[in-house]
Enzyme design. Structure first.
Site, PDB file in Angstrom:
ATOM      1  N   GLU A   1      74.109  53.138  56.405  1.00  9.93           N
ATOM      2  CA  GLU A   1      72.843  52.825  57.071  1.00  9.93           C
ATOM      3  C   GLU A   1      73.010  52.967  58.577  1.00  9.93           C
ATOM      4  O   GLU A   1      74.025  52.551  59.138  1.00  9.93           O
ATOM      5  CB  GLU A   1      72.393  51.377  56.791  1.00  9.93           C
TER       6      GLU A   1
ATOM      7  N   GLU B   1      75.999  44.765  52.196  1.00 12.54           N
ATOM      8  CA  GLU B   1      76.177  43.814  53.300  1.00 12.54           C
ATOM      9  C   GLU B   1      76.617  42.410  52.880  1.00 12.54           C
ATOM     10  O   GLU B   1      75.912  41.417  53.133  1.00 12.54           O
ATOM     11  CB  GLU B   1      74.888  43.747  54.138  1.00 12.54           C
TER      12      GLU B   1
END
Length: 323
Positions: free
Chosen positions: A261, A135
Site C-alpha cells: 500500500e 497491518e
C-alpha cells in the site's frame, strides 16, 4: 540491486480497497465490478490486491464458519481477476478484534485460514497469492505476531505448499518494524510493507486521523521558487532513503519485498499527490520492489467511478507508459 519482485507477474498493482473489506452500508463502499478489473488491466497494471474482511462475515464461535454468500462473493472477485490474467493477492483485512485482543482471537484467525486456504488450493499458485494479515498492530506486538504468523503459515501450507504468502511486520506494516519481523524458513514467502510518509501530507484532513485538519494545504515536491529547491530535494531524498532501507533489509534476509500500500488522501492537492505517487513508484521500481497503490476508486482513488475514468495525473504517475 537484483530485482526483488515477489513474482515475475506481480510488479504494478492496484488495491481494490473499500470493497470486500467495507461494511455493506458504508458510504464509501465500492462494489468489485468486473469492469473495474477491466480498467485496471487495460491501464497497464498486472496485479490486484483484494482486501477482504473475512472476520466480519464469520461466526463468533467455533468453528467460526464464514458465511457462504460472502465467501462466494469473494470467489467471484478472485476468479474474475484471475480470468483477466491479473496476479491476485487475497488477505485478511480489518480484523480489529485480533489486533486488540490477540489471545482471544488467535484461534478464530487460524480458523479463517483453515477455510480460506483450502477454498483456493486449486487456483494457479503463480497468479493467486495469500497475505496473512493486514497491518498487525496494537496488542498484536511484534513478538506475538511472530508466533501467530508462523502458526497461520503452517495452516496455509497444509493445503497450499507452493503458494506465495505475503507477511508484513507489526506496527501496521511499517518498514521500520522490519528488523523485528521473524520469518519462518519457507521458500515461498514475500515480505510486505506499507508506506504513507510523510503522514501529514498523505493523510491531511483524513476524518479518522485525530488532529489531521491542521495539515490541510500541505503540498509535496513543488518548486514554488528557487528557495524551495533544497526542501524539495530533502522531501524526495527522505522517501528514497526509506525505501532503500526496506530493500536492504529484504536483500539481507533473502526475501522478495512487496510494497502493498501507498497513496495520498483525496484532500491533498492532486498535483502533489501525483508527484509523490510517481516518486514512490519510481523508487520502488528502481530498487526492484513490486507495488500496489492504495487505492482504486474511493477516497485515495486513482479512478473516478462516477465518470468511469482515471484521474489522469495519478494514472500517469503509476503507469506512465501504459504497459
Amino acid at each position: 540491486m537484483a530485482p526483488l519482485f515477489s513474482a515475475p507477474s506481480a510488479r504494478r498493482g492496484m488495491n481494490l480497497g473499500n470493497a470486500l473489506d467495507a461494511p455493506a452500508d458504508a458510504a464509501h463502499a465500492l462494489a468489485p465490478r468486473e469492469r473495474y478489473l477491466d480498467a485496471i488491466r487495460d491501464a497497464g497494471f498486472d496485479t490486484v490486491r483484494l482486501p477482504v474482511a473475512w472476520s466480519a462475515h464469520a461466526a463468533p464461535t467455533a468453528p467460526y464458519t464464514v458465511r457462504r454468500a460472502f465467501a462466494e462473493r469473494v470467489d467471484r472477485a478472485v476468479d474474475a481477476a484471475l480470468a483477466r490474467g491479473l496476479t491476485t493477492i487475497v488477505n485478511v483485512h480489518h480484523y480489529h478484534e485480533l489486533h486488540e485482543d490477540p489471545e482471544a482471537h488467535a484461534e478464530r484467525f487460524l480458523a479463517l485460514w483453515r477455510q480460506i486456504a483450502p477454498r483456493y488450493a486449486d487456483r494457479d499458485p503463480a497468479l493467486l497469492h495469500f497475505e496473512l494479515l493486514n497491518e498487525p498492530r496494537a496488542a498484536l506486538t511484534p513478538e506475538r505476531w511472530n508466533v501467530l504468523l508462523a502458526r497461520a503459515l503452517a495452516v496455509v501450507r497444509e493445503s497450499n505448499p507452493d503458494r506465495t504468502v505475503l507477511v508484513g511486520p507489526a506496527e501496521m506494516n511499517d518498514l521500520r518494524a522490519l528488523p523485528r519481523l521473524e520469518l519462518p524458513d519457507d521458500d515461498h514467502l514475500t515480505a510486505t510493507i506499507h508506506y504513507y510518509a510523510p503522514f501529514p501530507f498523505t493523510h491531511q484532513g483524513a476524518h479518522w486521523v485525530e488532529g489531521s485538519a491542521p495539515w490541510l494545504g500541505t503540498s509535496w515536491g513543488a518548486d514554488a521558487d528557487r528557495g524551495d529547491a533544497d526542501r524539495v530535494a530533502a522531501e524526495r531524498a527522505a522517501v528514497s532513503d526509506d525505501l532503500a532501507e526496506a530493500a536492504a533489509w529484504a536483500k539481507a534476509h533473502g526475501v522478495p519485498l512487496f510494497l502493498g500500500e501507498f497513496g495520498a488522501y483525496e484532500r491533498a492537492d492532486l498535483d502533489s499527490r501525483a508527484r509523490w505517487t510517481a516518486h514512490v513508484r519510481r523508487e520502488a521500481e528502481r530498487l526492484g520492489i513490486g507495488w500496489a497503490y492504495w487505492e482504486f476508486g474511493t477516497d485515495f482513488g486513482a479512478f473516478d467511478p462516477a465518470t468511469d475514468t482515471w484521474r489522469e495525473p495519478l494514472r500517469r504517475a503509476l503507469v506512465p507508459d501504459g504497459r
